[in-house]
Design a protein around this motif. Structure first.
Motif, PDB file in Angstrom:
ATOM      1  N   CYS A   1       9.723  -1.876   0.307  1.00 19.32           N
ATOM      2  CA  CYS A   1       8.413  -1.245   0.104  1.00 19.32           C
ATOM      3  C   CYS A   1       8.587   0.056  -0.676  1.00 19.32           C
ATOM      4  CB  CYS A   1       7.752  -1.009   1.457  1.00 19.32           C
ATOM      5  SG  CYS A   1       5.950  -0.829   1.403  1.00 19.32           S
ATOM      6  N   ARG A   2       9.096  -0.084  -1.873  1.00 18.34           N
ATOM      7  CA  ARG A   2       9.307   1.060  -2.759  1.00 18.34           C
ATOM      8  C   ARG A   2       8.616   0.819  -4.098  1.00 18.34           C
ATOM      9  NH1 ARG A   2      15.566   3.116  -1.964  1.00 18.34           N
ATOM     10  NH2 ARG A   2      15.397   3.565   0.263  1.00 18.34           N
ATOM     11  N   GLU A   3       8.254   1.895  -4.751  1.00 19.75           N
ATOM     12  CA  GLU A   3       7.509   1.848  -6.012  1.00 19.75           C
ATOM     13  C   GLU A   3       8.183   0.949  -7.036  1.00 19.75           C
ATOM     14  OE1 GLU A   3       7.176   5.695  -7.721  1.00 19.75           O
ATOM     15  OE2 GLU A   3       6.051   5.015  -9.469  1.00 19.75           O
ATOM     16  N   ALA A   4       9.501   1.015  -7.126  1.00 20.90           N
ATOM     17  CA  ALA A   4      10.231   0.291  -8.173  1.00 20.90           C
ATOM     18  C   ALA A   4      10.119  -1.226  -8.033  1.00 20.90           C
ATOM     19  CB  ALA A   4      11.694   0.694  -8.166  1.00 20.90           C
TER      20      ALA A   4
ATOM     21  N   GLU B   1       4.809   7.194  -1.304  1.00 19.65           N
ATOM     22  CA  GLU B   1       5.397   6.734  -0.051  1.00 19.65           C
ATOM     23  C   GLU B   1       4.897   5.328   0.250  1.00 19.65           C
ATOM     24  OE1 GLU B   1       3.869   8.691   3.383  1.00 19.65           O
ATOM     25  OE2 GLU B   1       5.294   7.751   4.763  1.00 19.65           O
ATOM     26  N   GLY B   2       5.803   4.429   0.495  1.00 18.27           N
ATOM     27  CA  GLY B   2       5.430   3.078   0.892  1.00 18.27           C
ATOM     28  C   GLY B   2       4.897   3.097   2.315  1.00 18.27           C
ATOM     29  N   VAL B   3       3.622   2.821   2.478  1.00 17.83           N
ATOM     30  CA  VAL B   3       2.977   2.862   3.780  1.00 17.83           C
ATOM     31  C   VAL B   3       3.097   1.512   4.484  1.00 17.83           C
ATOM     32  CG1 VAL B   3       0.762   3.136   4.944  1.00 17.83           C
ATOM     33  CG2 VAL B   3       1.374   4.665   3.081  1.00 17.83           C
TER      34      VAL B   3
ATOM     35  N   TRP C   1       0.872  -1.186   0.000  1.00 19.26           N
ATOM     36  CA  TRP C   1       0.000   0.000   0.000  1.00 19.26           C
ATOM     37  C   TRP C   1       0.898   1.222   0.000  1.00 19.26           C
ATOM     38  CZ3 TRP C   1      -5.132   0.547  -0.654  1.00 19.26           C
ATOM     39  CH2 TRP C   1      -5.964  -0.561  -0.464  1.00 19.26           C
ATOM     40  N   PHE C   2       0.578   2.134  -0.911  1.00 24.65           N
ATOM     41  CA  PHE C   2       1.366   3.347  -1.079  1.00 24.65           C
ATOM     42  C   PHE C   2       0.450   4.554  -0.956  1.00 24.65           C
ATOM     43  CE2 PHE C   2       5.441   1.638  -2.566  1.00 24.65           C
ATOM     44  CZ  PHE C   2       5.082   0.321  -2.796  1.00 24.65           C
ATOM     45  N   ARG C   3       1.048   5.665  -0.591  1.00 28.55           N
ATOM     46  CA  ARG C   3       0.280   6.906  -0.408  1.00 28.55           C
ATOM     47  C   ARG C   3       0.914   7.981  -1.286  1.00 28.55           C
ATOM     48  NH1 ARG C   3      -0.259   8.304   5.628  1.00 28.55           N
ATOM     49  NH2 ARG C   3       1.974   8.785   5.544  1.00 28.55           N
TER      50      ARG C   3
END
Length: 132
Positions: free
Chosen positions: A114-117, A46-48, A36-38
């Motif tokens: 927990c990063r977008e990439a 941001e990795g939540v 889950w990201f915000r």
């Protein structure tokens, strides 16, 4: 068709709670790591919170630790994010993401993981607004 659809976002007062849902389809979510990201205007994703498919281990950003809880219901192909004691700074578009656990076998739910990439399947997001 591989798809993630979020729901549950709303306007809520500070201190309130919400439960976000992420419905998966087109793939067997059991074998996918979930995040889950915000997203806030002017800032990156941001990795939540993230969860490993292998053992259910989890990661939470320091800003949400103790207030948010990630979970999944395999029978319903749905991942959840429970948001409690919401703060105004929690406002943003919340997006869920998935990636096959075989893509990076050494992936772990952590600040680095927990990063977008690290995720290739994304939902469109659901808006959470925390305001009095």
């Amino acid at each position: 068709q591989v798809q993630l659809v979020e729901s549950g976002g709303d306007l809520v007062q500070p201190g309130g709670s919400l439960k976000l849902s992420c419905k998966t389809s087109g793939f067997t979510a059991d074998f996918y790591n979930i995040g889950w990201f915000r997203q806030v205007p002017g800032k990156g994703l941001e990795g939540v919170s993230c969860r490993a498919s292998s053992d259910g281990s989890t990661y939470y950003a320091d800003s949400v630790k103790g207030r948010f809880t990630i979970s999944r219901d395999n029978a319903r192909n749905t991942v959840f994010l429970q948001l409690n004691n919401l703060h105004p700074e929690d406002t943003g578009v919340y997006r869920c993401a998935a990636e096959g656990s075989w893509v990076e076998p050494d992936w772990r739910p952590s600040a680095e993981g927990c990063r977008e990439a690290n995720f290739g399947i994304w939902g469109q997001g659901t808006q959470v607004t925390v305001s009095a």
